[in-house]
Design a protein around this motif. Structure first.
Motif, PDB file in Angstrom:
ATOM      1  N   SER A  67       0.826  -1.209   0.000  1.00  0.00           N
ATOM      2  CA  SER A  67       0.000   0.000   0.000  1.00  0.00           C
ATOM      3  C   SER A  67       0.856   1.253   0.000  1.00  0.00           C
ATOM      4  CB  SER A  67      -0.953  -0.034   1.180  1.00  0.00           C
ATOM      5  OG  SER A  67      -0.239  -0.351   2.342  1.00  0.00           O
ATOM      6  N   TYR A  78       1.024   4.060   1.819  1.00  0.00           N
ATOM      7  CA  TYR A  78       0.842   4.934   2.976  1.00  0.00           C
ATOM      8  C   TYR A  78       1.890   6.036   3.008  1.00  0.00           C
ATOM      9  CZ  TYR A  78      -2.988   2.439   5.220  1.00  0.00           C
ATOM     10  OH  TYR A  78      -4.216   1.908   5.505  1.00  0.00           O
ATOM     11  N   TYR A 114      -2.118 -17.616   7.509  1.00  0.00           N
ATOM     12  CA  TYR A 114      -3.384 -17.325   8.190  1.00  0.00           C
ATOM     13  C   TYR A 114      -4.033 -16.096   7.575  1.00  0.00           C
ATOM     14  CZ  TYR A 114      -0.297 -14.254  11.041  1.00  0.00           C
ATOM     15  OH  TYR A 114       0.631 -13.339  11.479  1.00  0.00           O
ATOM     16  N   ARG A 162      -9.092  -6.396   9.685  1.00  0.00           N
ATOM     17  CA  ARG A 162      -8.933  -5.237  10.552  1.00  0.00           C
ATOM     18  C   ARG A 162     -10.278  -5.015  11.251  1.00  0.00           C
ATOM     19  NH1 ARG A 162      -3.944  -5.112  11.413  1.00  0.00           N
ATOM     20  NH2 ARG A 162      -2.569  -4.658   9.674  1.00  0.00           N
ATOM     21  N   TRP A 217     -10.873   0.247  12.381  1.00  0.00           N
ATOM     22  CA  TRP A 217      -9.772   0.607  11.481  1.00  0.00           C
ATOM     23  C   TRP A 217     -10.258   1.515  10.359  1.00  0.00           C
ATOM     24  CZ3 TRP A 217      -4.668   0.358  11.439  1.00  0.00           C
ATOM     25  CH2 TRP A 217      -3.967   0.353  10.229  1.00  0.00           C
ATOM     26  N   SER A 273       5.865  -2.131  10.999  1.00  0.00           N
ATOM     27  CA  SER A 273       6.987  -2.517  10.128  1.00  0.00           C
ATOM     28  C   SER A 273       8.300  -2.532  10.909  1.00  0.00           C
ATOM     29  CB  SER A 273       7.073  -1.581   8.918  1.00  0.00           C
ATOM     30  OG  SER A 273       7.606  -0.332   9.300  1.00  0.00           O
ATOM     31  N   VAL A 280      12.296 -14.180   9.055  1.00  0.00           N
ATOM     32  CA  VAL A 280      10.915 -14.361   8.590  1.00  0.00           C
ATOM     33  C   VAL A 280      10.716 -13.490   7.358  1.00  0.00           C
ATOM     34  CG1 VAL A 280       8.459 -14.085   9.163  1.00  0.00           C
ATOM     35  CG2 VAL A 280      10.070 -14.737  10.960  1.00  0.00           C
ATOM     36  N   ILE A 338       2.185 -10.393   1.981  1.00  0.00           N
ATOM     37  CA  ILE A 338       0.826  -9.994   2.357  1.00  0.00           C
ATOM     38  C   ILE A 338      -0.008  -9.961   1.082  1.00  0.00           C
ATOM     39  CG2 ILE A 338      -0.611  -8.162   3.377  1.00  0.00           C
ATOM     40  CD1 ILE A 338       1.292  -9.567   5.414  1.00  0.00           C
ATOM     41  N   TRP A 342      -7.176  -9.991   4.525  1.00  0.00           N
ATOM     42  CA  TRP A 342      -5.804 -10.213   4.059  1.00  0.00           C
ATOM     43  C   TRP A 342      -5.392 -11.656   4.327  1.00  0.00           C
ATOM     44  CZ3 TRP A 342      -7.021  -5.459   6.254  1.00  0.00           C
ATOM     45  CH2 TRP A 342      -6.735  -4.346   5.469  1.00  0.00           C
ATOM     46  N   VAL A 397      -1.905 -13.722   5.248  1.00  0.00           N
ATOM     47  CA  VAL A 397      -0.529 -13.518   5.712  1.00  0.00           C
ATOM     48  C   VAL A 397       0.213 -14.826   5.455  1.00  0.00           C
ATOM     49  CG1 VAL A 397       0.936 -13.009   7.722  1.00  0.00           C
ATOM     50  CG2 VAL A 397      -1.357 -11.960   7.530  1.00  0.00           C
ATOM     51  N   ILE A 421       7.465 -13.883  16.100  1.00  0.00           N
ATOM     52  CA  ILE A 421       7.026 -12.655  15.409  1.00  0.00           C
ATOM     53  C   ILE A 421       5.539 -12.389  15.656  1.00  0.00           C
ATOM     54  CG2 ILE A 421       6.599 -13.692  13.119  1.00  0.00           C
ATOM     55  CD1 ILE A 421       7.641 -11.085  11.889  1.00  0.00           C
ATOM     56  N   MET A 446       4.159  -9.139  17.583  1.00  0.00           N
ATOM     57  CA  MET A 446       3.254  -8.215  16.879  1.00  0.00           C
ATOM     58  C   MET A 446       1.912  -8.046  17.572  1.00  0.00           C
ATOM     59  SD  MET A 446       3.961  -8.540  12.863  1.00  0.00           S
ATOM     60  CE  MET A 446       5.475  -7.805  12.204  1.00  0.00           C
ATOM     61  N   PHE A 492      -7.946 -12.543  13.688  1.00  0.00           N
ATOM     62  CA  PHE A 492      -7.211 -13.597  12.982  1.00  0.00           C
ATOM     63  C   PHE A 492      -8.048 -14.844  12.737  1.00  0.00           C
ATOM     64  CE2 PHE A 492      -4.416 -10.847  15.365  1.00  0.00           C
ATOM     65  CZ  PHE A 492      -3.519 -10.463  14.385  1.00  0.00           C
TER      66      PHE A 492
HETATM   67  C1  VOV Z   1       8.166 -10.066   8.535  1.00  0.00           C
HETATM   68  C2  VOV Z   1       8.193  -8.757   8.756  1.00  0.00           C
HETATM   69  C3  VOV Z   1       7.175  -7.753   8.368  1.00  0.00           C
HETATM   70  C4  VOV Z   1       7.464  -6.507   7.847  1.00  0.00           C
HETATM   71  C5  VOV Z   1       8.847  -5.905   7.588  1.00  0.00           C
HETATM   72  C6  VOV Z   1       6.193  -5.863   7.571  1.00  0.00           C
HETATM   73  C7  VOV Z   1       6.083  -4.560   7.041  1.00  0.00           C
HETATM   74  C8  VOV Z   1       4.852  -4.025   6.640  1.00  0.00           C
HETATM   75  C9  VOV Z   1       4.690  -2.707   6.037  1.00  0.00           C
HETATM   76  C10 VOV Z   1       5.822  -1.704   5.767  1.00  0.00           C
HETATM   77  C11 VOV Z   1       3.347  -2.543   5.764  1.00  0.00           C
HETATM   78  C12 VOV Z   1       2.644  -1.276   5.196  1.00  0.00           C
HETATM   79  C13 VOV Z   1       2.810  -1.022   3.785  1.00  0.00           C
HETATM   80  C14 VOV Z   1       2.445  -2.189   2.884  1.00  0.00           C
HETATM   81  O1  VOV Z   1       3.385  -2.792   2.400  1.00  0.00           O
HETATM   82  O2  VOV Z   1       1.274  -2.485   2.712  1.00  0.00           O
HETATM   83  C15 VOV Z   1       2.697  -3.769   6.136  1.00  0.00           C
HETATM   84  C16 VOV Z   1       1.357  -4.004   5.926  1.00  0.00           C
HETATM   85  C17 VOV Z   1       0.703  -5.114   6.445  1.00  0.00           C
HETATM   86  N1  VOV Z   1       1.223  -6.103   7.243  1.00  0.00           N
HETATM   87 FE1  VOV Z   1       3.175  -6.349   7.684  1.00  0.00          FE
HETATM   88  N2  VOV Z   1       5.157  -6.710   7.922  1.00  0.00           N
HETATM   89  C18 VOV Z   1       5.725  -7.872   8.440  1.00  0.00           C
HETATM   90  C19 VOV Z   1       5.047  -8.999   8.955  1.00  0.00           C
HETATM   91  C20 VOV Z   1       3.671  -9.026   9.089  1.00  0.00           C
HETATM   92  C21 VOV Z   1       2.935 -10.015   9.863  1.00  0.00           C
HETATM   93  C22 VOV Z   1       3.544 -11.127  10.675  1.00  0.00           C
HETATM   94  C23 VOV Z   1       1.606  -9.721   9.744  1.00  0.00           C
HETATM   95  C24 VOV Z   1       0.467 -10.396  10.472  1.00  0.00           C
HETATM   96  C25 VOV Z   1       0.057  -9.516  11.638  1.00  0.00           C
HETATM   97  C26 VOV Z   1      -0.087 -10.201  12.961  1.00  0.00           C
HETATM   98  O3  VOV Z   1      -0.258  -9.465  13.966  1.00  0.00           O
HETATM   99  O4  VOV Z   1      -0.063 -11.425  13.036  1.00  0.00           O
HETATM  100  C27 VOV Z   1       1.479  -8.600   8.874  1.00  0.00           C
HETATM  101  C28 VOV Z   1       0.278  -8.054   8.459  1.00  0.00           C
HETATM  102  C29 VOV Z   1       0.212  -6.956   7.601  1.00  0.00           C
HETATM  103  C30 VOV Z   1      -1.008  -6.511   6.979  1.00  0.00           C
HETATM  104  C31 VOV Z   1      -2.356  -7.191   7.114  1.00  0.00           C
HETATM  105  C32 VOV Z   1      -0.702  -5.384   6.237  1.00  0.00           C
HETATM  106  C33 VOV Z   1      -1.669  -4.565   5.378  1.00  0.00           C
HETATM  107  C34 VOV Z   1      -2.448  -3.740   6.314  1.00  0.00           C
HETATM  108  C35 VOV Z   1      -3.255  -2.622   5.801  1.00  0.00           C
HETATM  109  O5  VOV Z   1      -4.136  -2.252   6.568  1.00  0.00           O
HETATM  110  O6  VOV Z   1      -3.055  -2.126   4.681  1.00  0.00           O
HETATM  111  N3  VOV Z   1       2.746  -8.176   8.516  1.00  0.00           N
HETATM  112  N4  VOV Z   1       3.614  -4.631   6.709  1.00  0.00           N
END
Ligand code: VOV
Length: 249
Positions: A111, A113, A145, A149, A157, A173, A183, A187, A198, A200, A213, A217, A229
Protein backbone atom coordinates in the motif's frame (compact mmCIF):
# COMPACT_ATOMS: atom_id res chain seq x y z
CA UNK A 1 -13.97 12.06 5.08
CA UNK A 2 -11.77 9.06 5.84
CA UNK A 3 -9.67 8.22 2.82
CA UNK A 4 -8.87 4.69 1.63
CA UNK A 5 -5.24 4.00 0.88
CA UNK A 6 -4.19 3.31 -2.67
CA UNK A 7 -2.97 -0.24 -3.05
CA UNK A 8 -0.43 -1.66 -5.47
CA UNK A 9 -1.51 -5.08 -6.58
CA UNK A 10 0.64 -7.75 -8.14
CA UNK A 11 0.22 -11.41 -8.95
CA UNK A 12 -2.98 -13.23 -8.02
CA UNK A 13 -2.58 -15.87 -5.36
CA UNK A 14 -4.17 -19.21 -4.62
CA UNK A 15 -3.43 -21.13 -1.45
CA UNK A 16 -4.68 -24.64 -2.20
CA UNK A 17 -4.85 -27.13 0.66
CA UNK A 18 -5.35 -30.87 0.06
CA UNK A 19 -5.67 -33.96 2.17
CA UNK A 20 -4.19 -37.22 0.92
CA UNK A 21 -6.57 -40.18 1.00
CA UNK A 22 -3.99 -42.60 2.36
CA UNK A 23 -6.47 -45.49 2.61
CA UNK A 24 -7.30 -45.20 -1.08
CA UNK A 25 -3.61 -44.60 -1.93
CA UNK A 26 -2.73 -47.90 -0.26
CA UNK A 27 -5.20 -49.77 -2.46
CA UNK A 28 -3.66 -48.38 -5.68
CA UNK A 29 -1.56 -50.78 -7.76
CA UNK A 30 2.18 -50.04 -8.17
CA UNK A 31 1.42 -48.92 -11.77
CA UNK A 32 -1.27 -46.51 -10.60
CA UNK A 33 1.04 -45.11 -7.92
CA UNK A 34 3.78 -44.67 -10.50
CA UNK A 35 1.38 -42.89 -12.84
CA UNK A 36 0.09 -40.63 -10.05
CA UNK A 37 3.59 -39.64 -8.92
CA UNK A 38 4.67 -39.05 -12.54
CA UNK A 39 1.61 -36.84 -13.15
CA UNK A 40 2.42 -34.78 -10.06
CA UNK A 41 6.09 -34.43 -11.03
CA UNK A 42 5.10 -33.43 -14.56
CA UNK A 43 2.93 -30.65 -13.18
CA UNK A 44 5.78 -29.42 -10.99
CA UNK A 45 8.10 -29.40 -14.02
CA UNK A 46 5.53 -27.20 -15.77
CA UNK A 47 5.21 -24.87 -12.77
CA UNK A 48 9.01 -24.69 -12.51
CA UNK A 49 9.20 -23.54 -16.14
CA UNK A 50 6.63 -20.79 -15.46
CA UNK A 51 8.68 -19.66 -12.47
CA UNK A 52 11.91 -19.80 -14.48
CA UNK A 53 10.31 -17.52 -17.08
CA UNK A 54 9.16 -15.21 -14.23
CA UNK A 55 5.52 -15.60 -15.22
CA UNK A 56 4.49 -16.79 -11.77
CA UNK A 57 5.70 -18.72 -8.79
CA UNK A 58 4.74 -21.62 -6.56
CA UNK A 59 5.70 -23.29 -3.30
CA UNK A 60 4.72 -26.65 -1.78
CA UNK A 61 4.52 -27.52 1.88
CA UNK A 62 3.53 -30.53 4.01
CA UNK A 63 1.03 -29.25 6.55
CA UNK A 64 1.48 -30.37 10.15
CA UNK A 65 -1.73 -31.35 11.96
CA UNK A 66 -5.10 -32.46 10.68
CA UNK A 67 -6.26 -29.38 8.79
CA UNK A 68 -4.62 -30.62 5.56
CA UNK A 69 -1.66 -32.65 4.31
CA UNK A 70 -0.42 -30.40 1.53
CA UNK A 71 -0.43 -26.70 0.79
CA UNK A 72 0.29 -25.31 -2.63
CA UNK A 73 0.78 -21.60 -2.98
CA UNK A 74 0.47 -20.41 -6.55
CA UNK A 75 1.07 -16.92 -7.92
CA UNK A 76 0.00 -16.01 -11.43
CA UNK A 77 -0.54 -12.75 -13.39
CA UNK A 78 -4.25 -13.47 -13.92
CA UNK A 79 -7.12 -15.14 -12.14
CA UNK A 80 -7.71 -17.24 -15.29
CA UNK A 81 -4.25 -18.76 -15.02
CA UNK A 82 -4.88 -19.66 -11.37
CA UNK A 83 -8.09 -21.35 -12.41
CA UNK A 84 -6.39 -23.22 -15.23
CA UNK A 85 -3.64 -24.59 -13.05
CA UNK A 86 -6.10 -25.59 -10.34
CA UNK A 87 -8.19 -27.43 -12.95
CA UNK A 88 -5.11 -29.09 -14.42
CA UNK A 89 -4.13 -30.31 -10.97
CA UNK A 90 -7.68 -31.58 -10.38
CA UNK A 91 -7.58 -33.55 -13.65
CA UNK A 92 -4.26 -35.21 -12.86
CA UNK A 93 -3.95 -38.85 -11.82
CA UNK A 94 -2.44 -37.68 -8.54
CA UNK A 95 -5.61 -35.68 -7.67
CA UNK A 96 -7.62 -38.93 -7.62
CA UNK A 97 -5.96 -39.50 -4.25
CA UNK A 98 -6.52 -35.98 -2.91
CA UNK A 99 -9.50 -34.32 -1.31
CA UNK A 100 -9.85 -30.55 -1.06
CA UNK A 101 -9.24 -29.28 2.48
CA UNK A 102 -9.26 -25.49 2.14
CA UNK A 103 -8.41 -22.69 -0.27
CA UNK A 104 -7.72 -18.98 -0.22
CA UNK A 105 -7.84 -16.51 -3.11
CA UNK A 106 -6.08 -13.14 -2.91
CA UNK A 107 -3.63 -10.84 -4.67
CA UNK A 108 -0.14 -9.72 -3.62
CA UNK A 109 -0.60 -6.28 -2.11
CA UNK A 110 1.48 -3.31 -1.02
CA UNK A 111 0.00 0.00 0.00
CA UNK A 112 0.95 3.60 -0.56
CA UNK A 113 0.84 4.93 2.98
CA UNK A 114 4.16 6.70 2.58
CA UNK A 115 4.17 9.93 0.54
CA UNK A 116 5.84 9.53 -2.85
CA UNK A 117 9.56 10.38 -2.67
CA UNK A 118 10.68 13.06 -5.20
CA UNK A 119 7.29 12.73 -6.85
CA UNK A 120 8.14 9.20 -8.07
CA UNK A 121 5.24 6.75 -8.09
CA UNK A 122 6.58 3.82 -6.03
CA UNK A 123 4.71 1.41 -8.29
CA UNK A 124 7.10 2.25 -11.15
CA UNK A 125 10.18 1.25 -9.14
CA UNK A 126 11.78 -2.09 -10.06
CA UNK A 127 12.07 -3.07 -6.36
CA UNK A 128 8.32 -2.55 -5.92
CA UNK A 129 7.58 -4.61 -9.04
CA UNK A 130 9.82 -7.39 -7.69
CA UNK A 131 7.82 -7.42 -4.43
CA UNK A 132 4.48 -7.40 -6.27
CA UNK A 133 5.57 -10.32 -8.47
CA UNK A 134 7.71 -12.29 -6.04
CA UNK A 135 9.43 -15.59 -6.60
CA UNK A 136 8.34 -17.40 -3.46
CA UNK A 137 11.19 -18.34 -1.11
CA UNK A 138 11.64 -22.07 -0.77
CA UNK A 139 12.41 -21.73 2.93
CA UNK A 140 12.00 -24.76 5.18
CA UNK A 141 8.76 -23.69 6.89
CA UNK A 142 5.56 -21.85 6.07
CA UNK A 143 2.82 -20.29 8.18
CA UNK A 144 -0.42 -19.06 6.59
CA UNK A 145 -3.38 -17.33 8.19
CA UNK A 146 -6.06 -14.90 7.13
CA UNK A 147 -6.85 -11.70 9.02
CA UNK A 148 -9.20 -8.75 9.23
CA UNK A 149 -8.93 -5.24 10.55
CA UNK A 150 -11.41 -4.77 13.39
CA UNK A 151 -14.60 -2.77 12.92
CA UNK A 152 -16.10 -2.86 16.41
CA UNK A 153 -17.17 0.21 18.42
CA UNK A 154 -14.21 2.54 18.99
CA UNK A 155 -11.86 -0.01 17.52
CA UNK A 156 -12.70 0.62 13.91
CA UNK A 157 -9.77 0.61 11.48
CA UNK A 158 -12.03 1.93 8.74
CA UNK A 159 -12.90 5.12 10.61
CA UNK A 160 -9.24 5.98 11.38
CA UNK A 161 -7.66 8.74 9.32
CA UNK A 162 -5.16 7.56 6.71
CA UNK A 163 -2.17 9.21 8.41
CA UNK A 164 -3.05 7.48 11.69
CA UNK A 165 -3.27 4.11 9.93
CA UNK A 166 0.01 4.82 8.16
CA UNK A 167 1.72 5.61 11.47
CA UNK A 168 0.41 2.41 13.08
CA UNK A 169 1.63 0.37 10.13
CA UNK A 170 5.00 2.09 10.30
CA UNK A 171 5.28 0.96 13.95
CA UNK A 172 4.26 -2.53 12.78
CA UNK A 173 6.99 -2.52 10.13
CA UNK A 174 9.62 -1.69 12.77
CA UNK A 175 8.73 -4.90 14.62
CA UNK A 176 8.77 -6.77 11.32
CA UNK A 177 12.21 -5.51 10.38
CA UNK A 178 13.71 -7.09 13.50
CA UNK A 179 13.02 -10.43 11.85
CA UNK A 180 14.96 -9.66 8.67
CA UNK A 181 16.57 -12.86 7.39
CA UNK A 182 14.48 -14.94 9.81
CA UNK A 183 10.92 -14.36 8.59
CA UNK A 184 9.83 -13.33 5.13
CA UNK A 185 6.25 -12.11 4.72
CA UNK A 186 4.00 -11.96 1.70
CA UNK A 187 0.83 -9.99 2.36
CA UNK A 188 -2.01 -10.69 -0.04
CA UNK A 189 -5.17 -8.60 -0.13
CA UNK A 190 -8.47 -10.44 -0.28
CA UNK A 191 -11.16 -7.82 0.29
CA UNK A 192 -13.79 -8.72 -2.31
CA UNK A 193 -11.98 -11.96 -3.16
CA UNK A 194 -12.25 -14.23 -0.15
CA UNK A 195 -13.76 -14.42 3.34
CA UNK A 196 -11.10 -12.43 5.18
CA UNK A 197 -9.45 -9.12 4.33
CA UNK A 198 -5.80 -10.21 4.06
CA UNK A 199 -3.80 -13.39 3.81
CA UNK A 200 -0.53 -13.52 5.71
CA UNK A 201 2.05 -15.99 4.40
CA UNK A 202 5.24 -16.23 6.41
CA UNK A 203 8.35 -18.20 5.50
CA UNK A 204 11.06 -19.14 8.00
CA UNK A 205 14.10 -21.38 8.38
CA UNK A 206 13.11 -22.09 11.95
CA UNK A 207 9.43 -22.59 12.93
CA UNK A 208 9.80 -20.99 16.35
CA UNK A 209 10.30 -17.66 14.56
CA UNK A 210 6.60 -17.75 13.56
CA UNK A 211 5.57 -17.87 17.20
CA UNK A 212 8.05 -15.14 18.11
CA UNK A 213 7.03 -12.65 15.41
CA UNK A 214 3.29 -13.23 15.73
CA UNK A 215 3.52 -12.95 19.54
CA UNK A 216 5.61 -9.79 19.42
CA UNK A 217 3.25 -8.22 16.88
CA UNK A 218 0.24 -8.94 19.08
CA UNK A 219 1.51 -6.00 21.19
CA UNK A 220 1.70 -3.58 18.27
CA UNK A 221 -1.41 -1.41 18.32
CA UNK A 222 -2.25 -2.30 14.73
CA UNK A 223 -2.65 -5.93 15.86
CA UNK A 224 -3.66 -5.54 19.53
CA UNK A 225 -6.51 -3.13 18.76
CA UNK A 226 -7.19 -3.70 15.09
CA UNK A 227 -6.25 -7.29 14.28
CA UNK A 228 -8.65 -10.24 13.99
CA UNK A 229 -7.21 -13.60 12.98
CA UNK A 230 -8.45 -16.74 11.29
CA UNK A 231 -7.19 -20.30 11.18
CA UNK A 232 -3.44 -20.93 11.16
CA UNK A 233 -1.73 -23.47 8.91
CA UNK A 234 1.88 -24.43 9.42
CA UNK A 235 4.03 -26.72 7.30
CA UNK A 236 7.39 -27.98 6.13
CA UNK A 237 8.83 -27.62 2.65
CA UNK A 238 8.02 -30.40 0.19
CA UNK A 239 10.81 -30.80 -2.34
CA UNK A 240 10.18 -32.35 -5.75
CA UNK A 241 12.97 -34.91 -5.17
CA UNK A 242 11.34 -36.25 -2.02
CA UNK A 243 7.84 -36.83 -3.42
CA UNK A 244 8.24 -40.54 -4.20
CA UNK A 245 9.67 -41.16 -0.73
CA UNK A 246 6.95 -39.07 0.94
CA UNK A 247 4.26 -41.11 -0.83
CA UNK A 248 5.86 -44.49 -0.15
CA UNK A 249 3.51 -46.80 1.81
C1 VOV B 1 8.17 -10.07 8.53
C2 VOV B 1 8.19 -8.76 8.76
C3 VOV B 1 7.17 -7.75 8.37
C4 VOV B 1 7.46 -6.51 7.85
C5 VOV B 1 8.85 -5.90 7.59
C6 VOV B 1 6.19 -5.86 7.57
C7 VOV B 1 6.08 -4.56 7.04
C8 VOV B 1 4.85 -4.03 6.64
C9 VOV B 1 4.69 -2.71 6.04
C10 VOV B 1 5.82 -1.70 5.77
C11 VOV B 1 3.35 -2.54 5.76
C12 VOV B 1 2.64 -1.28 5.20
C13 VOV B 1 2.81 -1.02 3.78
C14 VOV B 1 2.44 -2.19 2.88
O1 VOV B 1 3.39 -2.79 2.40
O2 VOV B 1 1.27 -2.48 2.71
C15 VOV B 1 2.70 -3.77 6.14
C16 VOV B 1 1.36 -4.00 5.93
C17 VOV B 1 0.70 -5.11 6.44
N1 VOV B 1 1.22 -6.10 7.24
FE1 VOV B 1 3.18 -6.35 7.68
N2 VOV B 1 5.16 -6.71 7.92
C18 VOV B 1 5.73 -7.87 8.44
C19 VOV B 1 5.05 -9.00 8.95
C20 VOV B 1 3.67 -9.03 9.09
C21 VOV B 1 2.94 -10.02 9.86
C22 VOV B 1 3.54 -11.13 10.67
C23 VOV B 1 1.61 -9.72 9.74
C24 VOV B 1 0.47 -10.40 10.47
C25 VOV B 1 0.06 -9.52 11.64
C26 VOV B 1 -0.09 -10.20 12.96
O3 VOV B 1 -0.26 -9.46 13.97
O4 VOV B 1 -0.06 -11.42 13.04
C27 VOV B 1 1.48 -8.60 8.87
C28 VOV B 1 0.28 -8.05 8.46
C29 VOV B 1 0.21 -6.96 7.60
C30 VOV B 1 -1.01 -6.51 6.98
C31 VOV B 1 -2.36 -7.19 7.11
C32 VOV B 1 -0.70 -5.38 6.24
C33 VOV B 1 -1.67 -4.56 5.38
C34 VOV B 1 -2.45 -3.74 6.31
C35 VOV B 1 -3.25 -2.62 5.80
O5 VOV B 1 -4.14 -2.25 6.57
O6 VOV B 1 -3.06 -2.13 4.68
N3 VOV B 1 2.75 -8.18 8.52
N4 VOV B 1 3.61 -4.63 6.71
Amino acid sequence: MVEAVETMDGWYSLHDFRTIDWTYWKTATPEEKKEAIASFEALITKWDAVEEAKNGSHAMYKIVGQKADLMFMFLRPTMEELNELETELNKSKFAEFLTPAHSYVSVVELSKYRPAKDGIDPETLPETQARLKPILPKWEHVCFYPMDRRRVGDENWYTLEKDVRGKLLYEHSKTGRKYAGKVKQIITGSIGLDDWEWGVTLFAHEPLQFKKIVYEMRFDEVSSRYGEFGEFFVGNLLKKEEIAKFLEV
